[in-house]
Design an enzyme around this catalytic site. Structure first.
Site, PDB file in Angstrom:
ATOM      1  NE  ARG A 192      37.625  47.102  44.536  1.00  0.00           N
ATOM      2  CZ  ARG A 192      36.789  47.523  43.583  1.00  0.00           C
ATOM      3  NH1 ARG A 192      35.625  48.034  43.912  1.00  0.00           N
ATOM      4  NH2 ARG A 192      37.122  47.422  42.325  1.00  0.00           N
TER       5      ARG A 192
ATOM      6  CD  GLU B 155      36.043  44.246  28.622  1.00  0.00           C
ATOM      7  OE1 GLU B 155      36.080  44.377  29.870  1.00  0.00           O
ATOM      8  OE2 GLU B 155      35.391  43.370  28.042  1.00  0.00           O
TER       9      GLU B 155
END
Ligand code: AMP
Length: 176
Positions: A61, A98
């Site tokens: 993006r 994560e």
């Protein structure tokens, strides 16, 4: 800052990609000509006098506005990509996400010591991915490195900015 037209057009997708995440979907800004213009115009005003020679966009993006802004600034555009995507020799940086480790790459000849770099991505959450990209860009020893995001998440105790030293200039157009 916090342009109401951008805020109105930004789509929030609850529970994407996993339950509990409020995903800020910038595709609704990119598809709208007025939003696209506002983002590039606001960034151009911030960076037009900084002597930026390379805009580095983070996959994927960060490529959209990064390339449009580079064109406006008269700068070059560099892709910071996921592993195995860039065809020539690269420098790499790994960082913890994560769930496990991630790596990013930039072509070895993409940035020089004469460059003033603007690193760009769509959104700042924990700051982990930008911190890795910043470290990678610093390996090239450019004259200066600026950082920008369209959106900065400060909800739920997120404060990605604190990863960076006070000497690093970070701008964001929307704070949520
Ligand atoms: P971080 O490294 O935690 O700052 O995460 C930033 C990266 O993950 C950016 O490339 C974003 O596109 C993506 N991201 C993380 N959280 C969100 C969110 N809530 N909405 C949209 N994108 C997100």
């Amino acid at each position: 800052m916090n342009n109401p037209i951008l805020l109105q057009n930004l789509r929030n997708v609850p529970d994407f990609p996993i339950p509990g995440i409020q995903f800020k979907d910038v595709s609704t800004l990119f598809k709208d000509p007025e939003c696209l213009r506002i983002i590039v115009d606001e960034l151009y005003e911030i960076y037009k006098d900084k002597g930026i020679t390379k805009v580095v966009g983070i996959e994927s993006r960060g490529f959209v506005i990064g390339a449009a802004l580079a064109l406006r600034l008269g700068a070059g555009f560099v892709m910071c990509r996921k592993p195995g995507k860039l065809p020539a020799e690269t420098r790499k940086a790994s960082y913890m996400k994560e769930y496990g480790k991630d790596t990013i790459e930039i072509h070895t000849d993409a940035i020089t010591e004469d460059d003033v770099v603007l690193l760009h991505d769509d959104l700042l959450a924990t700051g982990g991915s930008m911190f890795a990209a910043y470290g990678l860009v610093q390996q090239f020893n450019p004259k200066r490195t600026y950082i920008n995001f369209i959106i900065e998440l400060t909800i739920e105790g997120l404060n990605g900015r604190t990863l960076f030293g006070n000497d690093v200039e970070i701008t964001t157009l929307i704070k949520i």
